[in-house]
Design a protein around this motif. Structure first.
Motif, PDB file in Angstrom:
ATOM      1  N   ARG A  20      11.232 -21.027 -35.087  1.00  0.00           N
ATOM      2  CA  ARG A  20      11.557 -21.706 -33.826  1.00  0.00           C
ATOM      3  C   ARG A  20      13.064 -21.726 -33.579  1.00  0.00           C
ATOM      4  N   LYS A  21      13.848 -21.936 -34.628  1.00  0.00           N
ATOM      5  CA  LYS A  21      15.309 -21.943 -34.482  1.00  0.00           C
ATOM      6  C   LYS A  21      15.831 -20.584 -34.037  1.00  0.00           C
ATOM      7  N   ILE A  22      15.352 -19.521 -34.662  1.00  0.00           N
ATOM      8  CA  ILE A  22      15.821 -18.174 -34.332  1.00  0.00           C
ATOM      9  C   ILE A  22      15.328 -17.754 -32.951  1.00  0.00           C
ATOM     10  N   ASP A  23      14.059 -18.045 -32.660  1.00  0.00           N
ATOM     11  CA  ASP A  23      13.449 -17.600 -31.406  1.00  0.00           C
ATOM     12  C   ASP A  23      13.824 -18.509 -30.232  1.00  0.00           C
ATOM     13  N   GLY A  24      14.108 -19.764 -30.493  1.00  0.00           N
ATOM     14  CA  GLY A  24      14.504 -20.693 -29.432  1.00  0.00           C
ATOM     15  C   GLY A  24      13.352 -21.231 -28.617  1.00  0.00           C
ATOM     16  N   GLY A  25      12.137 -21.077 -29.107  1.00  0.00           N
ATOM     17  CA  GLY A  25      10.976 -21.553 -28.365  1.00  0.00           C
ATOM     18  C   GLY A  25      10.291 -22.719 -29.044  1.00  0.00           C
ATOM     19  N   PRO A  26       9.291 -23.271 -28.377  1.00  0.00           N
ATOM     20  CA  PRO A  26       8.591 -24.434 -28.934  1.00  0.00           C
ATOM     21  C   PRO A  26       7.542 -24.074 -29.988  1.00  0.00           C
ATOM     22  N   TYR A  27       7.187 -22.796 -30.078  1.00  0.00           N
ATOM     23  CA  TYR A  27       6.123 -22.394 -30.997  1.00  0.00           C
ATOM     24  C   TYR A  27       6.618 -21.337 -31.977  1.00  0.00           C
ATOM     25  N   SER A  28       6.068 -21.369 -33.178  1.00  0.00           N
ATOM     26  CA  SER A  28       6.483 -20.443 -34.218  1.00  0.00           C
ATOM     27  C   SER A  28       5.461 -19.347 -34.482  1.00  0.00           C
ATOM     28  N   HIS A  29       4.292 -19.458 -33.884  1.00  0.00           N
ATOM     29  CA  HIS A  29       3.217 -18.516 -34.188  1.00  0.00           C
ATOM     30  C   HIS A  29       2.312 -18.410 -32.966  1.00  0.00           C
ATOM     31  N   VAL A  30       1.683 -17.253 -32.818  1.00  0.00           N
ATOM     32  CA  VAL A  30       0.736 -17.051 -31.732  1.00  0.00           C
ATOM     33  C   VAL A  30      -0.418 -16.207 -32.257  1.00  0.00           C
ATOM     34  N   ALA A  31      -1.606 -16.498 -31.766  1.00  0.00           N
ATOM     35  CA  ALA A  31      -2.812 -15.782 -32.179  1.00  0.00           C
ATOM     36  C   ALA A  31      -3.714 -15.629 -30.962  1.00  0.00           C
ATOM     37  N   VAL A  32      -4.791 -14.890 -31.129  1.00  0.00           N
ATOM     38  CA  VAL A  32      -5.775 -14.754 -30.057  1.00  0.00           C
ATOM     39  C   VAL A  32      -7.119 -15.214 -30.606  1.00  0.00           C
ATOM     40  N   ALA A  33      -7.799 -16.015 -29.817  1.00  0.00           N
ATOM     41  CA  ALA A  33      -9.120 -16.497 -30.227  1.00  0.00           C
ATOM     42  C   ALA A  33     -10.121 -15.352 -30.162  1.00  0.00           C
ATOM     43  N   VAL A  34     -10.967 -15.271 -31.179  1.00  0.00           N
ATOM     44  CA  VAL A  34     -12.058 -14.288 -31.165  1.00  0.00           C
ATOM     45  C   VAL A  34     -13.407 -14.992 -31.078  1.00  0.00           C
ATOM     46  N   SER A  35     -13.389 -16.313 -31.149  1.00  0.00           N
ATOM     47  CA  SER A  35     -14.578 -17.143 -30.937  1.00  0.00           C
ATOM     48  C   SER A  35     -14.078 -18.556 -30.697  1.00  0.00           C
ATOM     49  N   ASP A  36     -14.983 -19.501 -30.603  1.00  0.00           N
ATOM     50  CA  ASP A  36     -14.546 -20.882 -30.402  1.00  0.00           C
ATOM     51  C   ASP A  36     -14.058 -21.528 -31.699  1.00  0.00           C
ATOM     52  N   THR A  37     -14.200 -20.848 -32.836  1.00  0.00           N
ATOM     53  CA  THR A  37     -13.775 -21.396 -34.122  1.00  0.00           C
ATOM     54  C   THR A  37     -12.834 -20.500 -34.916  1.00  0.00           C
ATOM     55  N   HIS A  38     -12.620 -19.238 -34.480  1.00  0.00           N
ATOM     56  CA  HIS A  38     -11.821 -18.285 -35.253  1.00  0.00           C
ATOM     57  C   HIS A  38     -10.759 -17.607 -34.391  1.00  0.00           C
ATOM     58  N   ILE A  39      -9.665 -17.261 -35.054  1.00  0.00           N
ATOM     59  CA  ILE A  39      -8.561 -16.570 -34.389  1.00  0.00           C
ATOM     60  C   ILE A  39      -8.240 -15.280 -35.132  1.00  0.00           C
ATOM     61  N   LEU A  40      -7.637 -14.357 -34.403  1.00  0.00           N
ATOM     62  CA  LEU A  40      -7.059 -13.152 -34.992  1.00  0.00           C
ATOM     63  C   LEU A  40      -5.561 -13.388 -35.029  1.00  0.00           C
ATOM     64  N   GLU A  41      -4.974 -13.219 -36.220  1.00  0.00           N
ATOM     65  CA  GLU A  41      -3.539 -13.471 -36.349  1.00  0.00           C
ATOM     66  C   GLU A  41      -2.894 -12.466 -37.279  1.00  0.00           C
ATOM     67  N   ALA A  42      -1.610 -12.225 -37.016  1.00  0.00           N
ATOM     68  CA  ALA A  42      -0.751 -11.483 -37.930  1.00  0.00           C
ATOM     69  C   ALA A  42       0.215 -12.525 -38.458  1.00  0.00           C
ATOM     70  N   GLN A  43       0.136 -12.783 -39.753  1.00  0.00           N
ATOM     71  CA  GLN A  43       0.958 -13.830 -40.336  1.00  0.00           C
ATOM     72  C   GLN A  43       1.614 -13.317 -41.599  1.00  0.00           C
ATOM     73  N   TYR A  44       2.838 -13.791 -41.846  1.00  0.00           N
ATOM     74  CA  TYR A  44       3.574 -13.364 -43.029  1.00  0.00           C
ATOM     75  C   TYR A  44       2.759 -13.636 -44.300  1.00  0.00           C
ATOM     76  N   PHE A  45       2.986 -12.809 -45.284  1.00  0.00           N
ATOM     77  CA  PHE A  45       2.324 -12.830 -46.589  1.00  0.00           C
ATOM     78  C   PHE A  45       0.856 -12.415 -46.541  1.00  0.00           C
ATOM     79  N   THR A  46       0.373 -11.984 -45.389  1.00  0.00           N
ATOM     80  CA  THR A  46      -1.008 -11.495 -45.295  1.00  0.00           C
ATOM     81  C   THR A  46      -1.037 -10.292 -44.364  1.00  0.00           C
ATOM     82  N   LYS A  47      -2.153  -9.626 -44.351  1.00  0.00           N
ATOM     83  CA  LYS A  47      -2.405  -8.593 -43.347  1.00  0.00           C
ATOM     84  C   LYS A  47      -3.028  -9.290 -42.142  1.00  0.00           C
TER      85      LYS A  47
END
Length: 155
Positions: A20-47
């Motif tokens: 958030r400090k580097i990007d200057g925005g209110p959010y640090s992560h973004v994902a897309v929902a693939v259902s009402d309970t699961h998201i698709l995400e690209a996150q550090y330390f994982t694929k």
């Protein structure tokens, strides 16, 4: 939350604070929902992965996608599972924020993704973004600002 919705996340980890400090925005992560309970995400330390929605502090953007676009996002998202996180791009964002480097010379792997790139790529592939709207190398803040502007223009 339903498939195709964009989920902006305000994490509470030290890494989230740094993003958030580097990007200057209110959010640090973004994902897309693939259902009402699961998201698709690209996150550090994982694929890139499909994971249960575990975050507590987030905002959901319903872009008004058609059912076909929502289904396509799920199917295309499954194809992105397993892609590595783009650490070089994150390092470049950090160095650029400190040293004000040339923004055209970004270190970006064609095969690896950061969270906001993953979401933007899916929105482009389903026709939500036109070619002239496709920003590439987008940060969570830039994606958030773009979608906020879109949302305000459709009201």
């Amino acid at each position: 939350m339903k498939a195709g919705d964009i989920v902006f996340i305000n994490g509470n980890t030290p890494t989230s604070w740094i993003v958030r400090k580097i990007d200057g925005g209110p959010y640090s992560h973004v994902a897309v929902a693939v259902s009402d309970t699961h998201i698709l995400e690209a996150q550090y330390f994982t694929k890139a992965r499909i994971a249960p929605m575990k975050y507590k502090d987030y905002e959901v953007f319903d872009l008004g996608l058609t059912d076909q676009q929502r289904d396509t996002i799920v199917h295309l998202g499954i194809e992105l599972v397993g892609r590595w996180y783009d650490y070089l791009q994150i390092i470049w964002y950090f160095l650029n924020s400190v040293f004000k480097l040339d923004p055209k010379k970004i270190w970006n792997s064609k095969n690896n993704l950061i969270c906001s790139e993953l979401v933007e790529e899916l929105l482009f592939q389903v026709g939500f973004l036109e070619k002239d709207e496709y920003l590439g190398n987008i940060t969570p803040k830039e994606l958030y600002d773009f979608l906020l502007k879109f949302e305000n223009s459709t009201k």
